[in-house]
Design an enzyme around this catalytic site. Structure first.
Site, mmCIF file in Angstrom:
data_model
loop_
_atom_site.group_PDB
_atom_site.id
_atom_site.type_symbol
_atom_site.label_atom_id
_atom_site.label_comp_id
_atom_site.label_asym_id
_atom_site.label_seq_id
_atom_site.Cartn_x
_atom_site.Cartn_y
_atom_site.Cartn_z
ATOM 1 N N PRO A 76 1.559 84.569 41.159
ATOM 2 C CA PRO A 76 0.899 84.018 39.974
ATOM 3 C C PRO A 76 1.844 83.607 38.859
ATOM 4 O O PRO A 76 2.848 84.271 38.595
ATOM 5 C CB PRO A 76 -0.015 85.155 39.503
ATOM 6 C CG PRO A 76 0.508 86.386 40.159
ATOM 7 C CD PRO A 76 1.104 85.938 41.456
ATOM 8 N N ASN A 77 1.486 82.504 38.262
ATOM 9 C CA ASN A 77 2.165 81.942 37.083
ATOM 10 C C ASN A 77 3.505 81.287 37.392
ATOM 11 O O ASN A 77 4.112 80.685 36.513
ATOM 12 C CB ASN A 77 2.316 82.990 35.960
ATOM 13 C CG ASN A 77 0.973 83.528 35.522
ATOM 14 O OD1 ASN A 77 0.099 82.751 35.182
ATOM 15 N ND2 ASN A 77 0.786 84.844 35.565
ATOM 16 N N ARG A 135 6.967 78.014 31.220
ATOM 17 C CA ARG A 135 6.620 79.399 30.936
ATOM 18 C C ARG A 135 7.843 80.181 30.455
ATOM 19 O O ARG A 135 8.814 80.321 31.194
ATOM 20 C CB ARG A 135 6.128 80.005 32.258
ATOM 21 C CG ARG A 135 5.895 81.471 32.224
ATOM 22 C CD ARG A 135 5.741 82.038 33.619
ATOM 23 N NE ARG A 135 5.398 83.431 33.540
ATOM 24 C CZ ARG A 135 5.501 84.295 34.536
ATOM 25 N NH1 ARG A 135 5.923 83.885 35.719
ATOM 26 N NH2 ARG A 135 5.183 85.555 34.376
ATOM 27 N N TYR A 180 12.604 82.726 32.219
ATOM 28 C CA TYR A 180 12.464 82.166 33.564
ATOM 29 C C TYR A 180 13.171 80.825 33.767
ATOM 30 O O TYR A 180 13.131 80.259 34.864
ATOM 31 C CB TYR A 180 10.977 82.021 33.914
ATOM 32 C CG TYR A 180 10.249 83.352 33.922
ATOM 33 C CD1 TYR A 180 10.544 84.311 34.891
ATOM 34 C CD2 TYR A 180 9.286 83.667 32.961
ATOM 35 C CE1 TYR A 180 9.894 85.545 34.894
ATOM 36 C CE2 TYR A 180 8.630 84.889 32.967
ATOM 37 C CZ TYR A 180 8.944 85.819 33.931
ATOM 38 O OH TYR A 180 8.310 87.036 33.940
ATOM 39 N N ASN A 233 8.310 85.930 46.154
ATOM 40 C CA ASN A 233 8.273 86.408 44.775
ATOM 41 C C ASN A 233 6.807 86.668 44.447
ATOM 42 O O ASN A 233 6.074 85.732 44.104
ATOM 43 C CB ASN A 233 8.874 85.378 43.815
ATOM 44 C CG ASN A 233 8.932 85.901 42.385
ATOM 45 O OD1 ASN A 233 8.306 86.909 42.054
ATOM 46 N ND2 ASN A 233 9.679 85.223 41.539
ATOM 47 N N ALA A 263 3.662 89.074 39.200
ATOM 48 C CA ALA A 263 3.046 90.288 38.624
ATOM 49 C C ALA A 263 2.408 91.189 39.681
ATOM 50 O O ALA A 263 2.305 92.413 39.485
ATOM 51 C CB ALA A 263 2.002 89.878 37.591
ATOM 52 N N GLU A 266 12.568 89.883 48.980
ATOM 53 C CA GLU A 266 11.868 89.822 47.691
ATOM 54 C C GLU A 266 12.823 89.231 46.651
ATOM 55 O O GLU A 266 13.972 89.654 46.563
ATOM 56 C CB GLU A 266 11.484 91.256 47.299
ATOM 57 C CG GLU A 266 10.885 91.418 45.919
ATOM 58 C CD GLU A 266 10.788 92.902 45.499
ATOM 59 O OE1 GLU A 266 11.371 93.781 46.183
ATOM 60 O OE2 GLU A 266 10.141 93.160 44.477
ATOM 61 N N HIS A 318 13.118 88.143 42.485
ATOM 62 C CA HIS A 318 12.615 88.045 41.110
ATOM 63 C C HIS A 318 13.627 87.273 40.289
ATOM 64 O O HIS A 318 14.830 87.576 40.336
ATOM 65 C CB HIS A 318 12.376 89.427 40.496
ATOM 66 C CG HIS A 318 11.312 90.183 41.205
ATOM 67 N ND1 HIS A 318 9.981 89.855 41.086
ATOM 68 C CD2 HIS A 318 11.389 91.194 42.092
ATOM 69 C CE1 HIS A 318 9.281 90.661 41.873
ATOM 70 N NE2 HIS A 318 10.108 91.479 42.490
ATOM 71 N N ARG A 327 13.426 95.269 32.040
ATOM 72 C CA ARG A 327 12.343 94.809 31.168
ATOM 73 C C ARG A 327 11.363 95.966 30.893
ATOM 74 O O ARG A 327 11.776 97.111 30.849
ATOM 75 C CB ARG A 327 11.674 93.580 31.808
ATOM 76 C CG ARG A 327 12.652 92.408 31.945
ATOM 77 C CD ARG A 327 11.995 91.196 32.602
ATOM 78 N NE ARG A 327 10.910 90.665 31.791
ATOM 79 C CZ ARG A 327 10.034 89.757 32.215
ATOM 80 N NH1 ARG A 327 10.141 89.284 33.452
ATOM 81 N NH2 ARG A 327 9.080 89.334 31.429
HETATM 82 C C1 DQA Z 1 8.854 87.913 38.204
HETATM 83 C C2 DQA Z 1 8.869 89.242 37.434
HETATM 84 C C3 DQA Z 1 7.478 89.811 37.312
HETATM 85 O O1 DQA Z 1 7.512 91.047 36.615
HETATM 86 C C4 DQA Z 1 6.607 88.839 36.520
HETATM 87 O O2 DQA Z 1 5.282 89.336 36.443
HETATM 88 C C5 DQA Z 1 6.630 87.465 37.069
HETATM 89 C C6 DQA Z 1 7.878 86.920 37.581
HETATM 90 C C7 DQA Z 1 10.228 87.249 38.235
HETATM 91 O O3 DQA Z 1 10.423 86.373 39.061
HETATM 92 O O4 DQA Z 1 11.110 87.593 37.433
HETATM 93 O O5 DQA Z 1 5.649 86.730 37.001
HETATM 94 O O6 DQA Z 1 8.468 88.171 39.543
#
Ligand code: DQA
Length: 141
Positions: A9-10, A17, A22, A71, A74, A95, A97, A104
């Site tokens: 998501p997102n 964003r 990011y 990835n 959240a 995985e 990120h 964080r």
């Molecule tokens: C994320 C880190 C997560 O905590 C966050 O909710 C994201 C992006 C990252 O790529 O740094 O949406 O996965």
């Protein structure tokens, strides 16, 4: 060599964003560079904001591709279902990120994913995806 990249998501909002966290690049633009860098890899890309759709994508690709770069965004911190799906499949999973989740908020330190993947790359920006692909290629040699 087949690799599936799955973003949660997102991550469809990358570029717009929170660019200080990011970066300023949309994922599609980065993906173009990544595919050009690895002509020997057949990439598929899937992004969803919906937890069950991510589970479906992990199940769909997880018994046939040579690797998944995931990835879960959240959902990393909340989703038993995504952790279970990764544990169920046979393809290796890396995985990724973009941000350094360990540095964080406290809630980002909990992961339902890290314990069931082959490895994790955090905090190295979009380069984490490239590093994940390189590891999957090495593993397949
Ligand atoms: C994320 C880190 C997560 O905590 C966050 O909710 C994201 C992006 C990252 O790529 O740094 O949406 O996965």
């Amino acid at each position: 060599m087949k690799i599936t990249i799955i973003n949660g998501p997102n991550l469809n909002l990358l570029g717009k964003r929170e660019p200080a966290i990011y970066g300023g690049q949309p994922f599609e633009a980065y993906l173009d560079k990544l595919t050009a860098l690895f002509p020997e890899v057949e990439f598929t890309y899937f992004q969803s904001n919906v937890e069950g759709e991510l589970v479906n994508a992990i199940q769909k690709h997880g018994f046939s591709v040579d690797g998944i770069v995931l990835n879960p965004a959240a959902y990393t911190h909340t989703s038993v279902a995504i952790g279970d799906a990764i544990a169920a499949i046979t393809s290796p999973v890396v995985e990724v990120h973009i941000s350094n989740v360990r540095g964080r908020e406290e809630f980002r330190k909990l992961s339902y994913v890290s314990g069931v993947v082959d490895g994790s790359i955090t905090g190295l920006g979009l380069s984490g995806y490239e590093l994940a692909v390189r590891w999957l290629l090495d593993r397949n040699k």
